[in-house]
Enzyme design. Structure first.
Site, PDB file in Angstrom:
ATOM      1  N   ASP B 125      11.439  16.049  91.733  1.00  0.00           N
ATOM      2  CA  ASP B 125      10.013  16.252  91.539  1.00  0.00           C
ATOM      3  C   ASP B 125       9.303  14.909  91.675  1.00  0.00           C
ATOM      4  OD1 ASP B 125       7.854  17.895  91.118  1.00  0.00           O
ATOM      5  OD2 ASP B 125       7.918  17.685  88.942  1.00  0.00           O
ATOM      6  N   TYR B 127       5.425  12.747  92.082  1.00  0.00           N
ATOM      7  CA  TYR B 127       4.285  12.495  91.183  1.00  0.00           C
ATOM      8  C   TYR B 127       3.193  11.915  92.065  1.00  0.00           C
ATOM      9  CZ  TYR B 127       2.565  10.692  86.555  1.00  0.00           C
ATOM     10  OH  TYR B 127       1.888  10.433  85.390  1.00  0.00           O
ATOM     11  N   HIS B 132      -3.871  13.485  89.146  1.00  0.00           N
ATOM     12  CA  HIS B 132      -2.964  13.948  88.085  1.00  0.00           C
ATOM     13  C   HIS B 132      -2.322  12.756  87.370  1.00  0.00           C
ATOM     14  CE1 HIS B 132       0.095  16.202  85.950  1.00  0.00           C
ATOM     15  NE2 HIS B 132       1.038  15.452  86.492  1.00  0.00           N
ATOM     16  N   GLU B 200       2.043  22.799  92.260  1.00  0.00           N
ATOM     17  CA  GLU B 200       2.669  21.869  93.203  1.00  0.00           C
ATOM     18  C   GLU B 200       2.979  22.573  94.518  1.00  0.00           C
ATOM     19  OE1 GLU B 200       5.893  19.462  91.821  1.00  0.00           O
ATOM     20  OE2 GLU B 200       5.195  19.447  89.740  1.00  0.00           O
ATOM     21  N   ASP B 232       5.868  24.044  88.307  1.00  0.00           N
ATOM     22  CA  ASP B 232       6.773  23.246  87.479  1.00  0.00           C
ATOM     23  C   ASP B 232       6.371  23.452  86.013  1.00  0.00           C
ATOM     24  OD1 ASP B 232       8.610  21.260  86.735  1.00  0.00           O
ATOM     25  OD2 ASP B 232       7.116  19.673  86.957  1.00  0.00           O
ATOM     26  N   ARG B 236       4.527  20.532  77.080  1.00  0.00           N
ATOM     27  CA  ARG B 236       3.915  19.203  76.882  1.00  0.00           C
ATOM     28  C   ARG B 236       4.286  18.561  75.566  1.00  0.00           C
ATOM     29  NH1 ARG B 236       2.954  18.129  82.024  1.00  0.00           N
ATOM     30  NH2 ARG B 236       1.597  19.690  82.979  1.00  0.00           N
ATOM     31  N   GLN B 239       7.763  17.284  76.034  1.00  0.00           N
ATOM     32  CA  GLN B 239       7.674  16.151  76.964  1.00  0.00           C
ATOM     33  C   GLN B 239       7.187  14.877  76.274  1.00  0.00           C
ATOM     34  OE1 GLN B 239       5.177  17.046  80.349  1.00  0.00           O
ATOM     35  NE2 GLN B 239       5.486  15.053  81.330  1.00  0.00           N
ATOM     36  N   THR B 256      11.422  26.622  86.995  1.00  0.00           N
ATOM     37  CA  THR B 256      10.551  26.172  88.074  1.00  0.00           C
ATOM     38  C   THR B 256      10.435  27.364  89.015  1.00  0.00           C
ATOM     39  OG1 THR B 256      11.382  23.914  87.872  1.00  0.00           O
ATOM     40  CG2 THR B 256      10.256  24.483  89.932  1.00  0.00           C
ATOM     41  N   THR B 348       1.962  17.433  90.544  1.00  0.00           N
ATOM     42  CA  THR B 348       0.775  18.262  90.341  1.00  0.00           C
ATOM     43  C   THR B 348      -0.374  17.801  91.231  1.00  0.00           C
ATOM     44  OG1 THR B 348       1.470  18.504  88.069  1.00  0.00           O
ATOM     45  CG2 THR B 348      -0.782  19.155  88.574  1.00  0.00           C
ATOM     46  N   GLU B 362      -4.538  18.988  81.874  1.00  0.00           N
ATOM     47  CA  GLU B 362      -5.710  18.286  82.391  1.00  0.00           C
ATOM     48  C   GLU B 362      -6.980  19.123  82.236  1.00  0.00           C
ATOM     49  OE1 GLU B 362      -4.537  16.242  86.382  1.00  0.00           O
ATOM     50  OE2 GLU B 362      -2.983  17.714  85.882  1.00  0.00           O
TER      51      GLU B 362
END
Lengths: 419, 419
Positions: B125, B127, B132, B200, B232, B236, B239, B256, B348, B362
């Site tokens: 993955d 970024y 984002h 994504e 994905d 949070r 995370q 996913t 994202t 977000e």
């Protein structure tokens, strides 16, 4: 547990890695022949694929060792693993009536070629060594931020790259990468100047778990097929520049070297021991029903090209603060399904003293304190150096080992894009 | 490129995701039948496995579509991919003499069941969305540390978990995990309270690369077989507590979700566009020989259980700052070998405005600013919510889409360890 005596004299030596108590799994070929499942015993290898075909091993209705990997046997589960060990032990034990039949399937280890013994499904690398986490944290983030606040509460891990897992003996090419030299304004693309090892133990998942279903530590324990030595080659300069905020990526993707032999979890059960003392209580999902650390003596040897080897580190797997069953149970908390062939790395195993550190980054304290080797010094790996991990459990008059986990570092490509 | 007209009327509609220009690859079954390789066309699916068996598609000496996955075709390389598209286009084009023979292999999309169309080798993955990265960085580390210093110089990525990749329509169970509630002294083990999506795009590697051999951006471009939408799913709260210092792990391992259709890279070639303006020059190994961003309109829909759907975000894949060929080239810099079936996620895709953000984290700014939906508001996902990603390239009078990438979130297990 005492030495189990074999009719094969070399298996009864106190110095062999492969007594009858061990019976580790590998993948072997001789000459131009095909790869076959093999079991190490003393200075010989039992051709288990051939023995199964000849009817000496009956494990299931259809053959489990016909493919050139142990994955089918791994997927068959703990009862089948136990049946195989029981049968192999009977075949190879002193006084076995089947000695003549078995002898036909033995090949000398000298001259045999060893291959990666299983197909790696996923590779996850943990960070379960307290001294390593503190040492690296101090160097990368300073002493006040060395140990992240989560570290004492859970086995921190990240997904590694399965496609670059290789077997012992595979040369490792120094990688190129994006890195930012000290004091530079902008990054450069260049060969790594701080290429390193990580001394780790690995665990291999045999039995899969279901998606959406976390497993307990006891269930995780029963899923683990066996153990390997694992060298997580690491480019420290690439790592330092890339790892924030999503963790190591290309720094760890060049290669991961495994020992040629998978030591069955069952063979190491007599060597379970308490792990490190807990500083904070763990959440109940991480509780161990019994001590699950492994008492394994470990060492790292460095040999310059054409030179004399030096053992640069000696430590023990008991330095890990989280056992593999704890790591695996944590891995499934999210509902993540585990697959046959998943490989877990323990993280670097460093002890409390300078000469027990499991990486050159720590041994040379970020390159600032070169360590002595025969005929010179080292900070990081130089081209031509061969790095070898060794490990064993010490029984009463015997030892159980993994064979050498070794790799020579060859120079970086002069132009990685020349075609 | 104009619409290519098919003898199948539904494929010529301006509203279908699947005109003759698209020809995406899926895996289909009907009733209790086996899974077969299928190609979407209008409101029908061509049973490509059956068509190959019947001699309508001759791609190689041995069948490439006999297994229930596209991996064998993917491994065959770009010349074979092009030959397949050419042949499919001829079979399905207006005026084809083979219409009667082809019609025998069409099944209605309505009522067909779609499966994961390929075996995922590894999942990485990235970024690569600037907005984002800035938004999340601001929330997790504060505005002064929002964008890490490496971000403008390379596509940051991390290894994800391949075993939990699922096809659209698969329910997703809210995960348990270790998390530290705000103000708590110690972590707890509890169901995630901040479960989220990430909008994504995915790229699927067809042709493998060799260990130790980095590939150029142009070579990487030729290795990419096709694209999918990718959600994905992200916890949070898990995370935030786990991700330092080694990156996301269990927070992203629950599931996913991929769109059911792989849109061939070739079908999206007419929709290549310049990406985002560069703020710093890239190192030459990341140079693109031509613009490789993709002009794809994207949206996220949220539907509460039994409720009315609301589109909560609209954005475009051109917001990505690194193209997939750049991501893939970077992925090989260390010598890391890429395999057929490797899946890359873009990261994202958020736009510059509030209603173009690609995650609830977000959109609701960390849960502080609930967003309106039909009949209520949302910060993070509630049980029973169905989240759907959609995307398409807009041609002149036609569009190329992926089908819905959807999943309903079902409640966490009341006791994950009850047996």
């Amino acid at each position: 547990m005492p030495l189990l005596r074999s009719w094969l004299a070399s298996a009864n030596s106190p110095d062999t890695d492969f007594p009858l108590n061990a019976l580790p799994y590998g993948l072997v070929s001789t000459g131009d022949g095909p790869r076959r499942c093999g079991v190490a015993i003393g200075d010989m290898i039992l051709d288990a694929t051939g023995a199964e075909r000849a009817g000496l091993l009956r494990l299931a209705d259809s053959p489990l060792l016909a493919e050139p990997s142990w994955n089918a046997l791994m997927a068959a589960g703990p009862a089948t693993w136990a049946a195989l060990r029981t049968r192999l032990t009977a075949l190879l034990a002193e006084g076995s009536a089947e000695q003549p039949a078995v002898e036909r399937h033995l090949v000398p280890m000298a001259g045999a070629r060893l291959h990666l013994p299983f197909k790696v499904a996923g590779y996850t690398d943990f960070y379960a060594g307290r001294h390593h986490a503190e040492n690296v944290g101090t160097m990368f983030r300073g002493p006040e931020n060395a140990l992240p606040p989560n570290w004492l509460h859970m086995p921190i891990g990240y997904n590694g790259r399965a496609s670059s897992v290789v077997v012992s003996g595979t040369p490792v090419r120094r990688p190129w990468g994006q890195l930012k030299p000290p004091g530079a304004e902008a990054p450069v693309f260049a060969p790594s100047r701080r290429f390193d090892i990580e001394l780790e133990l690995g665990a291999i998942v045999g039995t899969p778990s279901r998606m959406g279903r976390p497993v307990t530590v006891a269930e995780a324990d029963a899923m683990i097929f066996g153990h390997v030595l694992l060298n997580d080659w690491s480019a420290r300069d690439i790592q330092a520049w890339e790892y924030q905020p999503l963790g190591p990526f290309q720094a760890k993707a060049t290669a991961t070297t495994l020992s040629p032999w998978i030591v069955p979890a069952e063979a190491l059960r007599p060597f379970r021991a308490p792990g490190q003392p807990r500083e904070v209580p763990l959440l109940p999902y991480l509780d161990e029903p019994e001590p699950m650390a492994l008492d394994l003596a470990l060492e790292v040897e460095l040999r310059p090209e054409g030179g004399t080897p030096t053992v640069i580190s000696r430590t023990n797997a008991r330095e890990l603060a989280y056992s593999f069953p704890q790591q695996l149970a944590h891995h499934t908390t999210s509902g993540c399904p585990m697959e046959t062939g998943d490989l877990l790395g323990s993280g670097t195993i460093s002890g409390p003293t300078r000469d027990s550190r499991g990486s050159l980054l720590e041994l040379s304290w970020g390159g600032k304190e070169p360590i002595p080797i025969e005929g010179g010094t080292r900070t990081f790996i130089e081209d031509g150096d061969t790095l070898t991990l060794r490990g064993h459990a010490q029984g009463d008059g015997y030892r159980i080992g993994f064979g050498d986990c070794t790799g020579q570092v060859v120079p970086a490509l002069s132009d990685p894009y020349a075609r």
